[in-house]
Design an enzyme around this catalytic site. Structure first.
Site, PDB file in Angstrom:
ATOM      1  N   GLU A 124      -4.388 -36.156  13.478  1.00  0.00           N
ATOM      2  CA  GLU A 124      -4.876 -36.193  14.866  1.00  0.00           C
ATOM      3  C   GLU A 124      -3.977 -37.072  15.734  1.00  0.00           C
ATOM      4  OE1 GLU A 124      -8.717 -38.186  17.056  1.00  0.00           O
ATOM      5  OE2 GLU A 124      -9.102 -37.008  15.238  1.00  0.00           O
ATOM      6  N   HIS A 182     -12.219 -46.370  16.454  1.00  0.00           N
ATOM      7  CA  HIS A 182     -12.205 -44.909  16.421  1.00  0.00           C
ATOM      8  C   HIS A 182     -12.389 -44.397  14.993  1.00  0.00           C
ATOM      9  CE1 HIS A 182      -9.767 -41.093  16.081  1.00  0.00           C
ATOM     10  NE2 HIS A 182     -10.632 -40.749  17.008  1.00  0.00           N
ATOM     11  N   GLU A 216     -15.985 -44.706  14.008  1.00  0.00           N
ATOM     12  CA  GLU A 216     -16.780 -43.631  14.616  1.00  0.00           C
ATOM     13  C   GLU A 216     -16.743 -42.373  13.742  1.00  0.00           C
ATOM     14  OE1 GLU A 216     -15.890 -39.989  17.092  1.00  0.00           O
ATOM     15  OE2 GLU A 216     -14.990 -41.715  18.096  1.00  0.00           O
ATOM     16  N   HIS A 217     -15.562 -42.002  13.261  1.00  0.00           N
ATOM     17  CA  HIS A 217     -15.439 -40.829  12.400  1.00  0.00           C
ATOM     18  C   HIS A 217     -16.266 -40.988  11.127  1.00  0.00           C
ATOM     19  CE1 HIS A 217     -11.950 -38.172  13.796  1.00  0.00           C
ATOM     20  NE2 HIS A 217     -12.180 -39.001  14.796  1.00  0.00           N
TER      21      HIS A 217
END
Length: 426
Positions: free
Chosen positions: A141, A65, A68-69
């Site tokens: 987040e 993840h 991906e950012h």
């Protein structure tokens, strides 16, 4: 390219496998102005341990993840999201347990946008400073996600079902785990998994399939690489790891999550067949038109938020039910009792045929979305299956098979219950 005609779902698809191993699939949509592209890698939250250049690497939870950012960063301080948006495209990305995907939709400038997509995903650019800056953003987040009762119920259910399989790990990771991520680790993960032979490109729109392949050949690496060995943990026991877990949070009513641990089918047609059968068995057991659902609803034990369905990832599969209930234990026990009854008495044939018709219609309607069409194709490709054979599979499924499915799996030792109770309750 190979042309496939799927007459029962009115789809035409072109397929190719490039020299570098990339799978390319293009759905012809000449009657539409919009186009959609999905570029995905078979790499997700569960892939934290793998072998690269003969050495096993253990990477922090949440790194797929995180990567991906960071993939949107471009040399010179640019950002691919801004580049795509400037042309009128709608770009985004997601990381799941098993895959990471990057996509955009547009009505103009498709080829310019496709070039941008292929370029930034295939060429990583990280700096020590940008990686450290992202830790604060993703950390915030994560804290927001962890405050959501629904996420807590789902995550704790996975921890209750599985003892070893990394599906029990949070895709986003934890604040502590992402603090261990470095630019070097991100480069290692990109080298391992962002290679064309581990990826797929799916497009839907009024575009030339051959031109899609030509652009992919031009931009992406030319050589195929061997598959990366992955370690998804020790062999799982057949029974659940923990049968009950309770947490208190700020919720108005108790929130329940029920899981039934299954044995995953092997990749290929058997996996797709088990998924469709599992969903139908759930509908027969406690779907919105089932006798049990109506009984529980009339007794006030569930409300309109209740659902049950089949979920699978590489190496694991389970049934999952959830919603609000004043008595979660009673709901679980009723589901177990009804599964036993259906296994003994069978599923009503007329009801089962209605459920099949309804499920089939919903599946077909979902294909009106270009995104659903492309994501389904990508997931099917990674699982060595043709997802568009579902009409023939539905034709062959029987009520007897669904009853046998419930008899085999829906048992107390295969079942876990997670409850999120309001603060101040026992």
């Amino acid at each position: 390219m190979i042309r496939h005609e799927y007459s029962r779902i009115a789809e035409t698809m072109y397929e190719d496998r490039l020299e570098n191993g990339l799978g390319v699939f293009v759905f012809s949509k000449p009657e539409f102005r919009k186009s959609y592209a999905f570029f995905a890698t078979r790499y997700g939250g569960m892939d934290t341990r793998f072998q690269l250049d003969g050495q096993w690497l253990d990477t922090p939870m949440g790194i797929a993840h995180y990567l991906e950012h960071k993939m949107f960063d471009m040399p010179g301080g640019g950002n691919a999201l801004q580049t795509l948006s400037a042309t009128g495209a709608s770009p985004n990305a997601f990381t799941s347990t098993a895959i990471t995907g990057y996509h955009f939709e547009c009505t103009e400038g498709f080829w310019e946008n496709l070039r941008t997509l292929l370029s930034f995903v295939s060429v990583p650019y990280f700096t020590k400073e940008s990686v450290e800056k992202e830790q604060g953003i993703i950390g915030q987040e994560i804290r927001m996600i962890e405050d959501r009762p629904g996420w807590q119920a789902y995550h704790r259910l996975l921890e209750a079902l599985y003892e070893h399989h990394p599906v029990r790990n949070s895709v986003a990771g934890s604040v502590e785990s992402i603090a261990q991520i470095t630019a070097e680790t991100l480069y290692h993960c990109h080298e391992a998994f962002y290679t064309p032979s581990n990826m797929v490109l799916c497009v839907a729109g009024n575009v030339d399939p051959e031109q899609v392949c030509a652009m992919a050949r031009e931009i992406l690496p030319k050589e195929a690489k061997p598959a990366i060995p992955r370690d998804h943990g020790s062999n799982e026991p057949s029974q659940v790891y923990c049968q009950e877990d309770v947490l208190t949070m700020e919720v108005a009513a108790p929130l329940l999550q029920i899981g039934v641990k299954l044995q995953a089918a092997h990749d290929g047609p058997a996996q797709l067949r088990q998924r469709l059968l599992g969903d139908l068995a759930c509908d027969a057991l406690v779907g919105s038109s089932s006798p049990l659902y109506n009984k529980l609803y009339a007794e006030g034990l569930i409300n309109g938020s209740f659902y049950m369905g089949y979920v699978d990832y590489p190496g694991c599969a389970f049934l999952m039910a959830g919603g609000e209930s004043k008595d979660p234990t009673a709901v679980r026990d009723a589901i177990l009792a009804e599964a036993t009854r259906l296994a003994k008495d069978g599923i009503d044939e007329a009801m089962f045929q209605r459920l099949k018709k309804s499920a089939y219609g919903a599946y077909v309607r979902s294909l009106n979305s270009f995104e659903n069409l492309c994501v389904e194709q990508a997931q099917g490709y990674f699982a060595n299956q043709d997802p568009w054979t579902f009409p023939e599979i539905y034709d062959a499924l029987t009520a007897q098979e669904a009853a046998a499915f419930l008899a085999q799996w829906v048992k107390p030792e295969q079942t876990a219950l997670v409850v999120i109770r309001p603060e101040g309750t026992k």
